[in-house]
Design a protein around this motif. Structure first.
Motif, PDB file in Angstrom:
ATOM      1  N   GLN A 124      -3.143  12.125   2.709  1.00  0.00           N
ATOM      2  CA  GLN A 124      -4.090  11.010   2.807  1.00  0.00           C
ATOM      3  C   GLN A 124      -5.480  11.413   2.320  1.00  0.00           C
ATOM      4  O   GLN A 124      -6.166  10.621   1.665  1.00  0.00           O
ATOM      5  CB  GLN A 124      -4.170  10.472   4.242  1.00  0.00           C
ATOM      6  CG  GLN A 124      -5.002   9.195   4.349  1.00  0.00           C
ATOM      7  CD  GLN A 124      -4.491   8.072   3.459  1.00  0.00           C
ATOM      8  OE1 GLN A 124      -3.308   7.712   3.527  1.00  0.00           O
ATOM      9  NE2 GLN A 124      -5.349   7.517   2.609  1.00  0.00           N
TER      10      GLN A 124
ATOM     11  N   GLN B 140      -2.551  -1.874  -4.287  1.00  0.00           N
ATOM     12  CA  GLN B 140      -1.827  -3.134  -4.075  1.00  0.00           C
ATOM     13  C   GLN B 140      -2.456  -3.921  -2.936  1.00  0.00           C
ATOM     14  O   GLN B 140      -2.562  -5.149  -3.015  1.00  0.00           O
ATOM     15  CB  GLN B 140      -0.347  -2.853  -3.791  1.00  0.00           C
ATOM     16  CG  GLN B 140       0.407  -2.432  -5.027  1.00  0.00           C
ATOM     17  CD  GLN B 140       1.814  -1.952  -4.723  1.00  0.00           C
ATOM     18  OE1 GLN B 140       2.099  -1.418  -3.663  1.00  0.00           O
ATOM     19  NE2 GLN B 140       2.703  -2.114  -5.704  1.00  0.00           N
ATOM     20  N   ARG B 141      -2.871  -3.230  -1.889  1.00  0.00           N
ATOM     21  CA  ARG B 141      -3.540  -3.891  -0.769  1.00  0.00           C
ATOM     22  C   ARG B 141      -4.815  -4.596  -1.241  1.00  0.00           C
ATOM     23  O   ARG B 141      -5.183  -5.646  -0.740  1.00  0.00           O
ATOM     24  CB  ARG B 141      -3.872  -2.859   0.320  1.00  0.00           C
ATOM     25  CG  ARG B 141      -4.365  -3.485   1.630  1.00  0.00           C
ATOM     26  CD  ARG B 141      -4.750  -2.419   2.638  1.00  0.00           C
ATOM     27  NE  ARG B 141      -5.984  -1.742   2.300  1.00  0.00           N
ATOM     28  CZ  ARG B 141      -7.199  -2.268   2.417  1.00  0.00           C
ATOM     29  NH1 ARG B 141      -7.364  -3.501   2.828  1.00  0.00           N
ATOM     30  NH2 ARG B 141      -8.270  -1.569   2.109  1.00  0.00           N
ATOM     31  N   ARG B 142      -5.451  -4.031  -2.264  1.00  0.00           N
ATOM     32  CA  ARG B 142      -6.668  -4.632  -2.821  1.00  0.00           C
ATOM     33  C   ARG B 142      -6.353  -5.634  -3.934  1.00  0.00           C
ATOM     34  O   ARG B 142      -7.243  -6.090  -4.634  1.00  0.00           O
ATOM     35  CB  ARG B 142      -7.568  -3.526  -3.386  1.00  0.00           C
ATOM     36  CG  ARG B 142      -8.060  -2.540  -2.350  1.00  0.00           C
ATOM     37  CD  ARG B 142      -8.977  -1.534  -2.987  1.00  0.00           C
ATOM     38  NE  ARG B 142      -9.262  -0.408  -2.120  1.00  0.00           N
ATOM     39  CZ  ARG B 142     -10.186   0.499  -2.367  1.00  0.00           C
ATOM     40  NH1 ARG B 142     -10.937   0.409  -3.461  1.00  0.00           N
ATOM     41  NH2 ARG B 142     -10.381   1.500  -1.539  1.00  0.00           N
ATOM     42  N   ASN B 143      -5.091  -5.953  -4.109  1.00  0.00           N
ATOM     43  CA  ASN B 143      -4.624  -6.955  -5.082  1.00  0.00           C
ATOM     44  C   ASN B 143      -4.731  -6.541  -6.541  1.00  0.00           C
ATOM     45  O   ASN B 143      -4.838  -7.387  -7.424  1.00  0.00           O
ATOM     46  CB  ASN B 143      -5.311  -8.305  -4.881  1.00  0.00           C
ATOM     47  CG  ASN B 143      -4.846  -8.982  -3.618  1.00  0.00           C
ATOM     48  OD1 ASN B 143      -3.734  -8.746  -3.151  1.00  0.00           O
ATOM     49  ND2 ASN B 143      -5.699  -9.817  -3.053  1.00  0.00           N
ATOM     50  N   TYR B 144      -4.678  -5.242  -6.815  1.00  0.00           N
ATOM     51  CA  TYR B 144      -4.627  -4.795  -8.195  1.00  0.00           C
ATOM     52  C   TYR B 144      -3.189  -4.878  -8.689  1.00  0.00           C
ATOM     53  O   TYR B 144      -2.244  -4.656  -7.934  1.00  0.00           O
ATOM     54  CB  TYR B 144      -5.119  -3.346  -8.333  1.00  0.00           C
ATOM     55  CG  TYR B 144      -6.615  -3.234  -8.315  1.00  0.00           C
ATOM     56  CD1 TYR B 144      -7.351  -3.410  -9.472  1.00  0.00           C
ATOM     57  CD2 TYR B 144      -7.290  -2.951  -7.134  1.00  0.00           C
ATOM     58  CE1 TYR B 144      -8.730  -3.311  -9.460  1.00  0.00           C
ATOM     59  CE2 TYR B 144      -8.672  -2.842  -7.109  1.00  0.00           C
ATOM     60  CZ  TYR B 144      -9.383  -3.028  -8.278  1.00  0.00           C
ATOM     61  OH  TYR B 144     -10.745  -2.936  -8.260  1.00  0.00           O
TER      62      TYR B 144
ATOM     63  N   GLN C 155      -0.211   2.052  -2.944  1.00  0.00           N
ATOM     64  CA  GLN C 155      -0.233   1.161  -1.776  1.00  0.00           C
ATOM     65  C   GLN C 155      -1.634   0.624  -1.515  1.00  0.00           C
ATOM     66  O   GLN C 155      -1.810  -0.564  -1.231  1.00  0.00           O
ATOM     67  CB  GLN C 155       0.294   1.884  -0.538  1.00  0.00           C
ATOM     68  CG  GLN C 155       1.788   2.072  -0.550  1.00  0.00           C
ATOM     69  CD  GLN C 155       2.274   2.900   0.628  1.00  0.00           C
ATOM     70  OE1 GLN C 155       1.503   3.564   1.328  1.00  0.00           O
ATOM     71  NE2 GLN C 155       3.581   2.863   0.854  1.00  0.00           N
ATOM     72  N   GLU C 156      -2.626   1.497  -1.626  1.00  0.00           N
ATOM     73  CA  GLU C 156      -3.998   1.046  -1.382  1.00  0.00           C
ATOM     74  C   GLU C 156      -4.462   0.076  -2.469  1.00  0.00           C
ATOM     75  O   GLU C 156      -5.105  -0.930  -2.186  1.00  0.00           O
ATOM     76  CB  GLU C 156      -4.951   2.236  -1.281  1.00  0.00           C
ATOM     77  CG  GLU C 156      -6.402   1.847  -1.079  1.00  0.00           C
ATOM     78  CD  GLU C 156      -6.670   0.971   0.149  1.00  0.00           C
ATOM     79  OE1 GLU C 156      -7.678   0.224   0.122  1.00  0.00           O
ATOM     80  OE2 GLU C 156      -5.906   1.030   1.130  1.00  0.00           O
TER      81      GLU C 156
ATOM     82  N   HIS D 281       2.222   7.206  -4.673  1.00  0.00           N
ATOM     83  CA  HIS D 281       2.595   6.008  -3.920  1.00  0.00           C
ATOM     84  C   HIS D 281       1.519   5.633  -2.902  1.00  0.00           C
ATOM     85  O   HIS D 281       1.297   4.448  -2.644  1.00  0.00           O
ATOM     86  CB  HIS D 281       3.960   6.198  -3.266  1.00  0.00           C
ATOM     87  CG  HIS D 281       5.067   6.250  -4.274  1.00  0.00           C
ATOM     88  ND1 HIS D 281       5.509   5.145  -4.961  1.00  0.00           N
ATOM     89  CD2 HIS D 281       5.780   7.290  -4.750  1.00  0.00           C
ATOM     90  CE1 HIS D 281       6.463   5.495  -5.805  1.00  0.00           C
ATOM     91  NE2 HIS D 281       6.637   6.792  -5.707  1.00  0.00           N
TER      92      HIS D 281
ATOM     93  N   GLU E 255     -12.803  -4.703  -0.296  1.00  0.00           N
ATOM     94  CA  GLU E 255     -11.495  -4.747   0.361  1.00  0.00           C
ATOM     95  C   GLU E 255     -10.462  -5.458  -0.477  1.00  0.00           C
ATOM     96  O   GLU E 255      -9.379  -4.965  -0.704  1.00  0.00           O
ATOM     97  CB  GLU E 255     -11.630  -5.431   1.728  1.00  0.00           C
ATOM     98  CG  GLU E 255     -12.259  -4.545   2.768  1.00  0.00           C
ATOM     99  CD  GLU E 255     -11.441  -3.294   3.047  1.00  0.00           C
ATOM    100  OE1 GLU E 255     -10.231  -3.404   3.300  1.00  0.00           O
ATOM    101  OE2 GLU E 255     -12.016  -2.203   3.023  1.00  0.00           O
ATOM    102  N   LEU E 256     -10.735  -6.662  -0.933  1.00  0.00           N
ATOM    103  CA  LEU E 256      -9.762  -7.418  -1.732  1.00  0.00           C
ATOM    104  C   LEU E 256     -10.400  -7.809  -3.049  1.00  0.00           C
ATOM    105  O   LEU E 256     -11.468  -8.412  -3.082  1.00  0.00           O
ATOM    106  CB  LEU E 256      -9.283  -8.661  -0.983  1.00  0.00           C
ATOM    107  CG  LEU E 256      -8.473  -8.382   0.285  1.00  0.00           C
ATOM    108  CD1 LEU E 256      -8.159  -9.685   0.989  1.00  0.00           C
ATOM    109  CD2 LEU E 256      -7.181  -7.671  -0.060  1.00  0.00           C
TER     110      LEU E 256
ATOM    111  N   THR F 119      -9.648  -9.486  -6.958  1.00  0.00           N
ATOM    112  CA  THR F 119      -8.716 -10.202  -7.820  1.00  0.00           C
ATOM    113  C   THR F 119      -8.938  -9.717  -9.238  1.00  0.00           C
ATOM    114  O   THR F 119     -10.029  -9.866  -9.776  1.00  0.00           O
ATOM    115  CB  THR F 119      -8.953 -11.717  -7.724  1.00  0.00           C
ATOM    116  OG1 THR F 119      -8.852 -12.101  -6.345  1.00  0.00           O
ATOM    117  CG2 THR F 119      -7.954 -12.462  -8.539  1.00  0.00           C
TER     118      THR F 119
END
Length: 163
Positions: free
Chosen positions: A139, A10-14, A7-8, A3, A159-160, A162
């Motif tokens: 972590q 998802q934060r990067r939009n994967y 979370q990481e 998880h 960082e982000l 698409t």
């Protein structure tokens, strides 16, 4: 850990899905027990679902106990993007962390076919990542997985992203 990695990402939009072993057993493999044959069937089903997701450019993170080396090796050979993360912890540490009390029940003979108590756990021979959870924080282990995925160009360090 799964998880935390999710979370990481998802934060990067994967786009991704976490396939939790307990959830899979509740919805996809509810008729299966914990014999070697049933465990192998369960892992094959998880592998099939992960391959479907991967084909559609969705990252599949599997958080499941897969105690038998042979079935893991089969999936590794037939998958297009399989990364084996060995979440390593000595039995004493697993017993200490056991919030559900399952290890105590297994040792008392109340649970049959319990991994590392009455059934074997066959350590991976060549996992891509070994997370030593008795030596590093969750972590730090998450960062180890992310670093590997970045180094192997499975994900970008940006960082982000698409996708």
């Amino acid at each position: 850990m799964a998880h935390g990695v999710a979370q990481e990402l998802q934060r990067r939009n994967y786009r991704l899905e976490v396939l939790d072993g307990d959830v899979i057993r509740t919805h996809l493999s509810q008729e299966l027990g914990f014999s070697k044959q049933d465990r192998d069937t369960n892992v094959r089903r998880i592998g099939f679902v992960t391959e479907l997701l991967s084909r559609n450019r969705i990252i599949a993170i599997v958080a499941a106990i897969s105690p038998y080396r042979e079935i893991r090796e089969q999936l590794k050979k037939t998958s297009t993007s399989f990364v084996e993360v060995y979440v390593q912890a000595p039995l004493t540490v697993c017993e200490f962390r056991d919030v559900k009390g399952l290890y105590a029940k297994a040792k008392a003979g109340q649970i049959k076919h319990f991994t590392s108590i009455s059934d074997p756990y066959e350590e991976p021979l060549n996992p891509e990542i070994i997370c030593q959870t008795d030596k590093f924080t969750p972590q730090q282990c998450v960062n180890q997985v992310l670093d590997y995925l970045e180094q192997q160009d499975f994900i970008s360090a940006l960082e982000l992203v698409t996708k």
